[in-house]
Motif scaffolding. Structure first.
Motif, PDB file in Angstrom:
ATOM      1  N   GLU A  53       0.860  -1.112   0.040  1.00  0.00           N
ATOM      2  CA  GLU A  53       0.002   0.032   0.142  1.00  0.00           C
ATOM      3  C   GLU A  53       0.890   1.446  -0.129  1.00  0.00           C
ATOM      4  O   GLU A  53       0.560   2.338  -0.677  1.00  0.00           O
ATOM      5  N   ARG A  54       1.961   1.157   0.560  1.00  0.00           N
ATOM      6  CA  ARG A  54       3.059   2.158   0.663  1.00  0.00           C
ATOM      7  C   ARG A  54       3.543   2.663  -0.617  1.00  0.00           C
ATOM      8  O   ARG A  54       3.542   3.767  -1.187  1.00  0.00           O
ATOM      9  N   LEU A  55       3.606   1.714  -1.593  1.00  0.00           N
ATOM     10  CA  LEU A  55       4.027   1.967  -2.772  1.00  0.00           C
ATOM     11  C   LEU A  55       2.802   2.293  -3.832  1.00  0.00           C
ATOM     12  O   LEU A  55       3.065   3.083  -4.599  1.00  0.00           O
ATOM     13  N   ALA A  56       1.764   1.848  -3.614  1.00  0.00           N
ATOM     14  CA  ALA A  56       0.429   2.429  -4.193  1.00  0.00           C
ATOM     15  C   ALA A  56       0.182   4.051  -3.919  1.00  0.00           C
ATOM     16  O   ALA A  56       0.126   4.694  -4.794  1.00  0.00           O
ATOM     17  N   LYS A  57       0.531   4.320  -2.598  1.00  0.00           N
ATOM     18  CA  LYS A  57       0.080   5.862  -2.281  1.00  0.00           C
ATOM     19  C   LYS A  57       1.562   6.488  -2.945  1.00  0.00           C
ATOM     20  O   LYS A  57       1.039   7.555  -3.293  1.00  0.00           O
ATOM     21  N   LYS A  58       2.717   6.120  -2.954  1.00  0.00           N
ATOM     22  CA  LYS A  58       3.723   6.554  -3.660  1.00  0.00           C
ATOM     23  C   LYS A  58       3.370   7.218  -5.143  1.00  0.00           C
ATOM     24  O   LYS A  58       3.571   7.987  -5.555  1.00  0.00           O
ATOM     25  N   ALA A  59       2.785   5.991  -5.753  1.00  0.00           N
ATOM     26  CA  ALA A  59       2.452   6.226  -7.212  1.00  0.00           C
ATOM     27  C   ALA A  59       1.399   7.120  -7.349  1.00  0.00           C
ATOM     28  O   ALA A  59       1.323   7.937  -8.058  1.00  0.00           O
ATOM     29  N   ALA A  60       0.335   7.136  -6.380  1.00  0.00           N
ATOM     30  CA  ALA A  60      -0.738   8.118  -6.558  1.00  0.00           C
ATOM     31  C   ALA A  60      -0.124   9.737  -6.412  1.00  0.00           C
ATOM     32  O   ALA A  60      -0.674  10.526  -6.964  1.00  0.00           O
TER      33      ALA A  60
END
Length: 188
Positions: A139-146
């Motif tokens: 989820e941290r990676l997904a937030k970084k992408a967002a």
């Protein structure tokens, strides 16, 4: 799997054409009666991931590549986490390259773990099962992408119980807690 099969059924009911990616070719009870294209891809690299997402406007990642055999000799927990993060980065890159919207299905615990002063909570929950640490890191990676501007939606479901839950109680955290098989308490 668990959420993936329920998502496939719901999308099909709404008229979507669905491709379901699984890690193995084994029988997937949740997909058996669904009109989906089944694609097998275990540990997809960036090239394979780009091929998988091509032509799809919406990419939903409901998987966390962890194994139920927590003490299996094939990979350590840190190796599994590194592989999962590589897979997620490949998926994000492939979705961006194809112009697709990516949806990441997190965990009901990630918002709780991402709150302030969570070190003790994270150690406790990660010790109960490395799956939760993996979901948090993905989820941290997904937030970084967002934050970077990639079209990304993050969903943190509370639970899936009922007809869509095909797992035995011992393999389902929420059901295990509800049936008293696993002790748990959460602050107000």
């Amino acid at each position: 799997g668990h959420f993936g099969a329920a998502l496939c059924a719901g999308l099909l009911e709404r008229g979507w054409v669905v491709s379901a990616v699984t890690r193995t070719g084994g029988r997937r009870a949740g997909l058996q009666n669904l009109s989906v294209e089944r694609v097998i891809c275990n540990d997809c690299d960036t090239g394979a991931m780009r091929h998988l997402v091509r032509g799809h406007e919406l990419i939903i990642d409901a998987a966390a590549p962890y194994a139920l055999d927590l003490h299996g000799a094939r990979q350590s927990h840190s190796q599994r986490l590194a592989a999962a993060k590589d897979r997620m980065e490949s998926l994000i890159f492939a979705a961006r390259a194809s112009g697709s919207v990516a949806v990441y299905i997190g965990s009901f615990l990630t918002r709780y773990l991402m709150s302030e002063n969570n070190d003790r909570r994270l150690r406790f929950i990660s010790a109960s099962h490395p799956y939760f640490r993996m979901k948090l890191e993905l989820e941290r990676l997904a937030k970084k992408a967002a934050k970077r501007g990639d079209p990304m939606i993050i969903v943190n479901p509370t639970s899936l119980l009922g007809p869509g839950n095909l797992r035995i109680v011992e393999h389902c955290f929420v059901a295990s807690v509800l049936f008293g098989k696993m002790p748990a308490s959460f602050p107000d």
